[in-house]
Design a protein around this motif. Structure first.
Motif, PDB file in Angstrom:
ATOM      1  N   ASP A 178       0.614  -1.306  -0.177  1.00  0.00           N
ATOM      2  CA  ASP A 178       0.017   0.157   0.046  1.00  0.00           C
ATOM      3  C   ASP A 178       0.918   1.237   0.053  1.00  0.00           C
ATOM      4  O   ASP A 178       0.658   2.174  -0.579  1.00  0.00           O
ATOM      5  CB  ASP A 178      -1.096  -0.139   1.212  1.00  0.00           C
ATOM      6  N   LEU A 182       0.740   4.145  -2.984  1.00  0.00           N
ATOM      7  CA  LEU A 182       0.467   5.668  -2.621  1.00  0.00           C
ATOM      8  C   LEU A 182       1.576   6.479  -3.057  1.00  0.00           C
ATOM      9  O   LEU A 182       1.150   7.416  -3.600  1.00  0.00           O
ATOM     10  CB  LEU A 182      -0.007   5.645  -1.126  1.00  0.00           C
ATOM     11  N   ASP A 185       1.413   6.817  -6.645  1.00  0.00           N
ATOM     12  CA  ASP A 185       0.426   8.055  -7.008  1.00  0.00           C
ATOM     13  C   ASP A 185       0.709   9.491  -6.817  1.00  0.00           C
ATOM     14  O   ASP A 185       0.711  10.216  -7.491  1.00  0.00           O
ATOM     15  CB  ASP A 185      -0.862   7.745  -6.279  1.00  0.00           C
ATOM     16  N   THR A 378       1.334  14.919   3.932  1.00  0.00           N
ATOM     17  CA  THR A 378       1.604  14.291   2.629  1.00  0.00           C
ATOM     18  C   THR A 378       3.161  14.178   2.252  1.00  0.00           C
ATOM     19  O   THR A 378       3.619  13.280   2.021  1.00  0.00           O
ATOM     20  CB  THR A 378       0.681  15.282   1.553  1.00  0.00           C
TER      21      THR A 378
END
Length: 443
Positions: A178, A182, A185, A378
């Motif tokens: 995962d 991510l 992306d 982020t």
């Protein structure tokens, strides 16, 4: 410290001549070996920078000992895939699709009893030129062979690695599938901060280290302490500056003084002299009462002559009274946040607190918005996938993903009582968080 070590070694000449002679012989042998490795052309990819043995053996095996249809496996430090000086070697294996697998281990369970627990090593498998692979298999943060299970493994292609680390082609580090998806992306939708291949730098940032806390100490600030400056007749002002007549000594900032959106996080005010100059000297947290006063400024350990400081600032071509600074210490395993930065007064900074300057229009707004992005969850997540050691170095920083100024300006923040560009929103909120004392009035 470096100066203390140098003195101890120098004293050996009289205190223990035999040991001193052995030291000179060992130093000469190390220097000669490094010279051969870097200049013989036998190790063109690994014989660079700070010479270490494990890249040398890996290059020797990968290009000299293996045949075209062969494979080999080695136990080497994980830095073979993540460190700065191994980037050319690892990039060569990636570009030729010769990496088969890399399984990383942390020595927490003492697989190697005489090696420190935080040290990391890997099982590296490479192939010859006629037995290449399209996908490379990885697994990180294992503690034993038993923990190396299929669910801990993931695959990356050459294109994936080049997307995440276009400058160095280093290996990104993920704990789970995962995390990998991510991160890919994030990089698909954003540029890296500085792409050396494409020569892009959307934020117009330049990275600087102003003073080195070891190498520059004796010449520039080691003797400029609270006690010594007072003995020389200087007065400590509320601004943190020492002054005598028209001459000043400016505070030397270290990373431990600031945190996210906070240039008054830690101070040496009230810390006894015997505790200020130890190897890991700790600051005191600034109290809530002190933070509520816009006149309060922190107290450092050292000060720098204003003439020397002005020369350094001229070298980095920065004439603002404020400057963006970041902490280069990044303890992923123990700290909840890794990307820690703020805007400080433009005083001298030590190497643990590198600074960045900005080019382009509206540099104050640009710096405030960039600080907001840099300290976001982020950005922090992306950084934690890229860092393997304890330092946020420049080569890692350049390859972190971030929206460009144009993307931020074109995005909109909407709500019940708000409708404005993301740029305006971040600038307004960021400034409210950053300005906490009169030292940043010019911002």
């Amino acid at each position: 410290s470096k100066s203390h070590r140098s003195k101890l070694i120098s004293d050996l000449e009289e205190d223990d001549p035999d040991l001193y002679d052995n030291w000179k012989i060992a130093k000469k042998r190390a220097s000669q070996t490094s010279k051969f490795i870097s200049e013989s052309n036998r190790y063109p990819l690994s014989g660079v920078g700070d010479i270490n043995t494990y890249p040398i053996f890996t290059e020797l095996s990968g290009f000299s000992l293996i045949n075209d249809c062969g494979r080999f496996g080695m136990v080497v430090k994980t830095g073979i895939a993540t460190d700065y000086y191994t980037q050319d070697l690892f990039a060569k294996f990636i570009e030729e699709n010769r990496l088969v697998s890399l399984y990383d281990f942390v020595n927490r369970e003492k697989i190697f009893p005489d090696v420190a627990a935080p040290e990391r090593f890997c099982l590296l498998t490479l192939s010859g030129t006629e037995w290449t692979t399209e996908e490379f298999e990885f697994s990180f943060y294992n503690h034993s062979v038993d923990s190396l299970r299929e669910e801990n493994k993931y695959a990356l292609t050459r294109e994936d690695i080049l997307k995440i680390n276009p400058n160095t082609k280093n290996c990104p580090i993920f704990e789970t599938e995962d995390d990998k998806e991510l991160t890919l992306d994030l990089y698909s939708g954003n540029n890296v901060l500085i792409n050396e291949e494409e020569e892009t730098n959307p934020w117009g940032i330049t990275y600087h280290t102003i003073y080195h806390m070891a190498n520059d100490a004796d010449e520039y600030f080691a003797e400029n302490t609270l006690e010594s400056l007072r003995e020389r007749g200087y007065d400590l002002k509320q601004t943190g500056i020492f002054q005598k007549n028209s001459h000043q000594y400016l505070p030397l900032w270290e990373a431990k003084f600031f945190h996210q959106f906070d240039h008054r996080f830690g101070s040496f005010e009230g810390v006894p002299r015997e505790n200020r100059f130890t190897r890991r000297a700790s600051t005191k947290r600034v109290s809530e009462e002190q933070k509520n006063s816009p006149n309060y400024e922190i107290t450092p350990r050292y000060w720098v002559d204003e003439d020397d400081a002005e020369e350094r600032m001229e070298e980095i071509d920065w004439d603002q009274d404020w400057i963006f600074a970041l902490r280069n210490v990044a303890r992923v395993g123990t700290d909840s946040r890794t990307a820690m930065a703020t805007i400080n007064p433009a005083f001298p900074h030590g190497h643990s607190a590198p600074v960045m300057t900005f080019e382009g229009e509206n540099i104050a707004e640009r710096a405030i918005v960039f600080t907001s992005i840099f300290t976001s969850f982020t950005f922090d997540f992306a950084l934690r996938q890229s860092i393997s050691g304890a330092n946020l170095t420049l080569y890692i920083l350049k390859q972190l993903p971030a929206p460009t100024p144009q993307q931020v300006q074109s995005a909109t923040v909407s709500g019940e009582s708000i409708e404005k560009s993301a740029w305006e929103f971040l600038c307004d909120r960021g400034l409210r968080l950053l300005w906490t004392s009169h030292a940043l009035d010019s911002l």
